[in-house]
Scaffold this motif. Structure first.
Motif, short mmCIF file in Angstrom:
data_model
loop_
_atom_site.label_atom_id
_atom_site.label_comp_id
_atom_site.label_asym_id
_atom_site.label_seq_id
_atom_site.Cartn_x
_atom_site.Cartn_y
_atom_site.Cartn_z
N LEU A 114 -0.80 -7.42 5.31
CA LEU A 114 0.63 -7.71 5.45
C LEU A 114 1.36 -7.82 4.10
O LEU A 114 2.54 -7.49 4.00
CB LEU A 114 0.84 -8.98 6.30
CG LEU A 114 0.41 -8.85 7.76
CD1 LEU A 114 0.66 -10.15 8.52
CD2 LEU A 114 1.14 -7.69 8.45
N HIS A 115 0.66 -8.25 3.06
CA HIS A 115 1.34 -8.25 1.74
C HIS A 115 1.72 -6.82 1.36
O HIS A 115 2.84 -6.56 0.91
CB HIS A 115 0.41 -8.84 0.68
CG HIS A 115 0.37 -10.35 0.66
ND1 HIS A 115 1.48 -11.11 0.44
CD2 HIS A 115 -0.65 -11.20 0.82
CE1 HIS A 115 1.15 -12.40 0.46
NE2 HIS A 115 -0.14 -12.49 0.69
N GLU A 116 0.77 -5.90 1.52
CA GLU A 116 1.05 -4.50 1.13
C GLU A 116 2.17 -3.94 2.00
O GLU A 116 3.11 -3.33 1.52
CB GLU A 116 -0.21 -3.64 1.28
CG GLU A 116 -1.29 -3.91 0.24
CD GLU A 116 -2.23 -5.06 0.60
OE1 GLU A 116 -3.26 -5.21 -0.08
OE2 GLU A 116 -1.93 -5.83 1.55
N ARG A 117 2.11 -4.23 3.30
CA ARG A 117 3.14 -3.68 4.20
C ARG A 117 4.47 -4.42 4.03
O ARG A 117 5.52 -3.94 4.47
CB ARG A 117 2.64 -3.75 5.66
CG ARG A 117 1.54 -2.70 5.92
CD ARG A 117 0.72 -3.01 7.16
NE ARG A 117 1.54 -3.17 8.34
CZ ARG A 117 1.14 -3.88 9.40
NH1 ARG A 117 -0.04 -4.49 9.39
NH2 ARG A 117 1.90 -3.99 10.46
N GLY A 118 4.43 -5.56 3.34
CA GLY A 118 5.68 -6.29 3.04
C GLY A 118 6.26 -5.88 1.69
O GLY A 118 7.23 -6.47 1.23
N GLY A 119 5.61 -4.89 1.02
CA GLY A 119 6.19 -4.35 -0.20
C GLY A 119 5.46 -4.69 -1.48
O GLY A 119 5.84 -4.24 -2.57
N SER A 120 4.37 -5.47 -1.41
CA SER A 120 3.62 -5.80 -2.64
C SER A 120 2.68 -4.64 -2.97
O SER A 120 1.91 -4.19 -2.11
CB SER A 120 2.80 -7.08 -2.44
OG SER A 120 3.67 -8.21 -2.34
N SER A 121 2.70 -4.20 -4.23
CA SER A 121 1.85 -3.05 -4.59
C SER A 121 0.55 -3.53 -5.25
O SER A 121 -0.46 -2.85 -5.20
CB SER A 121 2.60 -2.12 -5.54
OG SER A 121 3.14 -2.90 -6.61
N GLU A 122 0.57 -4.69 -5.88
CA GLU A 122 -0.63 -5.20 -6.55
C GLU A 122 -1.07 -6.48 -5.83
O GLU A 122 -0.43 -7.53 -5.99
CB GLU A 122 -0.28 -5.56 -8.00
CG GLU A 122 0.02 -4.39 -8.90
CD GLU A 122 -1.17 -4.08 -9.81
OE1 GLU A 122 -1.45 -2.88 -9.98
OE2 GLU A 122 -1.84 -5.00 -10.30
#
Ligand code: BV8
Length: 246
Positions: A114-122
């Protein structure tokens, strides 16, 4: 980004962290199951640590996998399915915004994406990821299928049992060197939605505090290591994290 936003901040310890001068702050954020709760993913505490009448520590261990790989695959297949159906919430998106404003090291104990799908790349997944599989023999990793089964074998060596690429109890979490280095340099450490029960993650706040970082926890209620924080912001992450980042 105030360290004591409009939310209910209460000081938790008399320690005076070093003042933060820069306008680009070095921040380490550690997230736990609580940040994904409002996306509909069960936390460990909410399930009272039980699943199919097994303690999570029994299921989420190499011994549990050796004893009953079918049970462990069912446990992770169900969580992989739930994570795929879940959507990131405002807290995940706010942390992605924070990385655009400051020097952010985002460490998560969560195995969802969910972090990645929420826009976090790292994102540093210290406990592994549901969407990855690992060979119990040759340690090759690959993208996990939606469902895994006890008879699945490693596609590289053809011998080893395919297991979820998850760090179980008694196994060394991933990327620890990188995490310790970030904690050494941090001006600010924040823990979001974690009960502070599982180590070494629960010890990160002490490590950061000893080096003068300001430490704040954002949670629904005080965590097991609440006394190590300078401030506490209580409330649901989807409200408190965007307010804290603003
Ligand atoms: C290791 C993957 C060494 C599996 C996980 C005694 C003392 C100290 C340590 C130990 C000890 N005995 C054993 C240990 C070590 C052990 C440990 O810490 N055990 C605990 C139980 C005492 N740790 C380990 O084994 C670690 N490895 O130590 O290795 C080593 C050294 C050398 C060589 C080899 C090995 C590995 C630990 C990793 C285990 N794997 N996850 C899976 O996910 O299925 S841990 C698992 O549980 C999660 O990943 C997560 O980390 C943890 C649960 O914690 P939280 O994320 O905090 O979730 P929880 O539900 O508990 O809390 C949610 C919080 O959110 C609550 O506070 C709630 O109030 C809040 N909340 C809810 N809703 C919201 C909210 N907040 C905001 N908004 C909301 N809406």
């Amino acid at each position: 980004m105030p360290t004591t936003p409009s939310g209910r901040a209460t000081s938790a310890s008399p320690r005076r962290p070093r003042p933060i001068a820069a306008d680009r702050v070095r921040i380490v954020v550690l997230t736990g199951a609580g940040i994904s709760a409002e996306s509909g993913l069960a936390t460990f505490r909410a399930s009272d640590g039980l699943w199919e009448d097994h303690h999570i520590e029994d299921v989420a261990t190499p011994e549990g996998f050796a004893r009953d790989p079918g049970l462990v695959h069912r446990f992770y297949n169900a969580r992989r399915e739930a994570a795929a159906a879940a959507l990131p919430n405002a807290a995940h998106r706010a942390l992605a915004e924070l990385a655009r404003l400051h020097e952010l090291t985002l460490v998560t104990q969560n195995v969802d994406d969910l972090h990645e799908r929420g826009g976090s790349s790292e994102v540093i997944h210290m406990h592994g990821q549901l969407r990855r599989a690992l060979c119990a023999d040759c340690e090759h990793r690959w993208d996990a299928p939606a469902r895994m089964h006890p008879e699945d074998r490693c596609p590289f060596c053809g011998v080893g049992a395919a297991r979820p690429d998850i760090v179980w109890f008694g196994e060394m979490p991933y990327h620890m060197e990188r995490i310790w280095e970030a904690l050494e340099r941090a001006d600010l450490f924040a823990a979001v939605g974690t009960s502070g029960n599982v180590y070494p993650a629960a010890g990160f706040v002490q490590h950061a505090a000893r080096r003068g970082a300001e430490c704040v926890e954002l949670n629904l209620d005080a965590s097991a290591n609440a006394h190590d924080f300078d401030r506490r912001i209580l409330g649901p992450a989807s409200r408190t994290v965007p307010e804290w980042v603003a």
